[in-house]
Scaffold this motif. Structure first.
Motif: not given
Length: 461
Positions: A101, A103-104, A107-108, A128-129, A134, A137
């Protein structure tokens, strides 16, 4: 278009045109999927040929789909498991990629920490969605490939997205183009493919992706997601549930190369492993898995299972180190507090343990009789015996020889006095009403008291 297939040595019709069927009402396959009944598996007896790729491999979704089913991993836990995945997959990268993921912040941080390890495999990819915003990111994390959710069944297109097939296809292609414009390799997650209209949406969509791939000269991967575990491996089963039909068809009708076809299965109907193997056999180079099968609901295809499947299908581990499977299982239990069900193949505490005296007697003569393979060598998991009311003197003798490390002429036989003494002690416990198995610690204490000369042997070692 006619072409000569060098693999089959046959002249084949290689171009099929399947156009999008923009139906007014959703096709929910109610003959198969009546919500008030168990889903039906239907057959039309049409067989497709096996088409195994030249090379097959695994990818991992432990930190994406797997993380949706448990407490989020810490950065340290992710880096530890990522390093284990690298060793398990070996220098040839049989565990080719690992998805995250984005997003958080946690996660990164985990992605950056794994990137700093400098490991060639598994390659770090994102998810990603299906929104253009996105992609920033993905670029910020310097990832070369990213998964994009493109739901395929009318359950999702009509009932969740509230779109027509034409609208969904248009929007999906716009997102894929955006990824290509960014220079990112798209991985299209065909969600709920085992309830999707194969010739009315799946193949036309894949055909459009092939056109984009040819235009941009950037590979586009298709991941078939058996979101609800409806896929079946049976020859002659009908679409949309036929795994063989899904995989073979996308290669044959949409001309998607084997190396760009991936299978992602769930285990709702106990078919995750066999469906993944079927995907390999019929043309998918890649199967997507998670450690210990941890994932949504009943979980994903267990990565450790597919390592063993690979060796069975190809006759070699190709540099993979399966002893790491045991390390991973121990880490989950000792450091992550995850309790693996005792009878889970390859990783459960009981998977190569016997409690039956007749089995122990057989293993004492030749362990191949009751062990699936050399688990001590391949998995660093020696066979074991636990003592209960069914173990008999053979089970006790085997446990004593294993615990004391006795071999050849020094071994204790089932008719030896020591085995009889301890058997009488065991029998007395169960006669008094005990129902649980006897722990290693209890057996050691009994040996100290009832057969102290044996305990002395252990102390000398």
């Amino acid at each position: 278009m006619l072409s000569f297939n060098k693999k089959s040595n046959l002249l084949e019709l290689g171009q099929y045109k399947y156009s999008l069927q923009n139906v007014e009402k959703p096709n929910l396959y109610r003959d198969n999927f009546n919500y008030d009944e168990i889903p039906k598996c239907t057959f039309n007896h049409r067989l497709v040929p096996m088409n195994p790729p030249n090379e097959i491999w695994m990818t991992d979704t432990t930190f994406r789909d797997g993380q949706q089913a448990r407490t989020p991993y810490t950065v340290e836990q992710i880096t530890t498991l990522y390093e284990m995945l690298s060793r398990l997959g070996g220098p040839k990268g049989k565990i080719r990629q690992c998805e995250f993921f984005l997003y958080s912040e946690n996660d990164r941080k985990a992605i950056r920490a794994c990137q700093e390890m400098g490991l060639k495999f598994p390659e770090i990819t994102g998810w990603i969605r299906a929104t253009k915003e996105d992609f920033k990111l993905v670029k910020d994390m310097n990832l070369q490939e990213c998964g994009i959710l493109v739901s395929c069944s009318d359950y999702h297109i009509f009932n969740k997205l509230h779109k027509t097939r034409e609208q969904a296809l248009h929007d999906y292609l716009e997102i894929v183009k955006a990824a290509l414009d960014y220079g990112i390799r798209p991985r299209c997650h065909f969600e709920d493919v085992t309830r999707a209209d194969y010739y009315g949406f799946v193949v036309p969509f894949a055909t459009e992706l092939k056109k984009l791939m040819d235009e941009y000269q950037i590979p586009i991967k298709i991941r078939f997601c058996d979101t609800m575990g409806y896929g079946v491996p049976f020859p002659g089963a009908t679409l949309p549930r036929s795994v063989a039909g899904i995989i073979y068809g996308i290669n044959h009708f949409a001309q998607i190369p084997n190396e760009l076809i991936e299978w992602h299965g769930h285990n709702d109907f106990y078919k995750a492993v066999v469906n993944a193997t079927t995907a390999w056999l019929y043309g998918a180079s890649s199967v997507n898995c998670s450690l210990l099968g941890i994932g949504e609901r009943t979980g994903n295809t267990p990565l450790e299972a597919m390592v063993i499947e690979y060796a069975q299908m190809r006759g070699t581990l190709d540099g993979m180190d399966p002893t790491v499977i045991t390390e991973i299982a121990e880490y989950y239990e000792s450091d992550l507090g995850y309790q693996i069900p005792d009878r889970t193949p390859f990783v459960g505490r009981d998977f190569n343990v016997t409690r039956a005296g007749i089995h122990a007697d057989g293993m004492a003569k030749d362990e191949e009789i009751y062990n699936i393979f050399n688990t001590a060598k391949i998995l660093n998991r020696p066979i074991g015996v636990e003592i209960n009311k069914n173990s008999g003197s053979a089970g006790i003798a085997y446990w004593l020889n294993q615990y004391l490390g006795l071999k050849d002429e020094k071994i204790i036989h089932k008719n030896s006095p020591e085995a009889t003494i301890l058997l009488n002690w065991v029998d007395s416990l169960y006669e008094d009403g005990r129902v649980t198995f006897i722990s290693k610690e209890e057996l050691i204490e009994a040996m100290k008291t009832l057969t102290p000369h044996l305990f002395a042997l252990k102390k000398k070692k």
